[in-house]
Design an enzyme around this catalytic site. Structure first.
Site, PDB file in Angstrom:
ATOM      1  N   LYS A  96      16.974  23.134  25.397  1.00 41.24           N
ATOM      2  CA  LYS A  96      15.922  22.743  24.467  1.00 41.24           C
ATOM      3  C   LYS A  96      14.882  21.942  25.230  1.00 41.24           C
ATOM      4  O   LYS A  96      15.129  21.516  26.331  1.00 41.24           O
ATOM      5  CB  LYS A  96      16.474  21.843  23.360  1.00 41.24           C
ATOM      6  N   GLY A  98      11.531  22.801  25.817  1.00 38.19           N
ATOM      7  CA  GLY A  98      10.412  23.495  26.435  1.00 38.19           C
ATOM      8  C   GLY A  98       9.076  23.152  25.798  1.00 38.19           C
ATOM      9  O   GLY A  98       8.040  23.234  26.438  1.00 38.19           O
ATOM     10  N   GLY A  99       9.122  22.740  24.543  1.00 35.25           N
ATOM     11  CA  GLY A  99       7.894  22.369  23.858  1.00 35.25           C
ATOM     12  C   GLY A  99       7.442  20.950  24.144  1.00 35.25           C
ATOM     13  O   GLY A  99       6.321  20.574  23.835  1.00 35.25           O
ATOM     14  N   GLU A 105      13.748  14.858  19.975  1.00 28.73           N
ATOM     15  CA  GLU A 105      14.709  15.874  19.542  1.00 28.73           C
ATOM     16  C   GLU A 105      16.137  15.395  19.758  1.00 28.73           C
ATOM     17  O   GLU A 105      17.002  15.609  18.913  1.00 28.73           O
ATOM     18  CB  GLU A 105      14.498  17.188  20.304  1.00 28.73           C
TER      19      GLU A 105
END
Length: 173
Positions: A96, A98-99, A105
């Protein structure tokens, strides 16, 4: 079925786990757009939830869609967090971040009683690692962090946008 239709389908499935009265961790990314749209529709039909967003972008979209938001200054409990992933293998190992909503998160995922990862088939891989593993570091520490990762065999690069370091919602690299 195209990717957007698949994303809509998994988003709709994810919100089936949500009941009135819950606090929901609201992840980031392209599939989460559909989760937020479905949540908005359910709120208009009487669903009473509160969300904690993982990014400024998610907060803005949730606000636009009429999803009530809260923060950890008002609650420490999250019933369910919903978020996407960049890659997932058959053993449910995943990448997770990548954004760029990395730390938020992780904090929201850790605070949740349950964590739903919404993915569609393009996110399935035989082995995680095709997608770069993003880490978030404070700006004064990126060089030493990179040096230490390289000593462990990693290949490191500072993510850039328009020839400038990519800065997270928290002001980190």
């Amino acid at each position: 079925m195209n990717n957007n239709e698949l994303k809509r389908r998994v988003a709709k499935e994810a919100i089936m786990e949500i009941d009135s009265g819950m606090t929901i961790g609201l992840g980031s990314g392209s599939t989460m757009k559909y989760v937020l749209e479905y949540l908005s529709s359910e709120i208009k039909n009487g669903l009473d939830i509160t969300g904690i967003p993982t990014s400024i972008q998610t907060a803005q979209l949730a606000h636009k869609l009429g999803i009530p938001l809260t923060s950890f200054s008002k609650t420490t409990h999250i019933d369910i967090a919903i978020d996407g992933a960049d890659e997932v293998d058959a053993n449910f190992n995943l990448i997770k971040g990548g954004g760029g909503a990395l730390i938020r998160e992780k904090i929201i995922g850790d605070a949740a009683n349950n964590f739903i990862i919404v993915i569609e088939k393009t996110k399935l891989v035989e082995q995680v690692g095709i997608f770069s593993l993003a880490i978030e570091v404070i700006s004064i520490g990126w060089e030493i962090t990179s040096k230490r990762r390289k000593s462990l065999g990693a290949t490191c690069r500072l993510r850039q946008i328009n020839n400038k370091p990519c800065v997270t919602d928290n002001g980190n690299y």
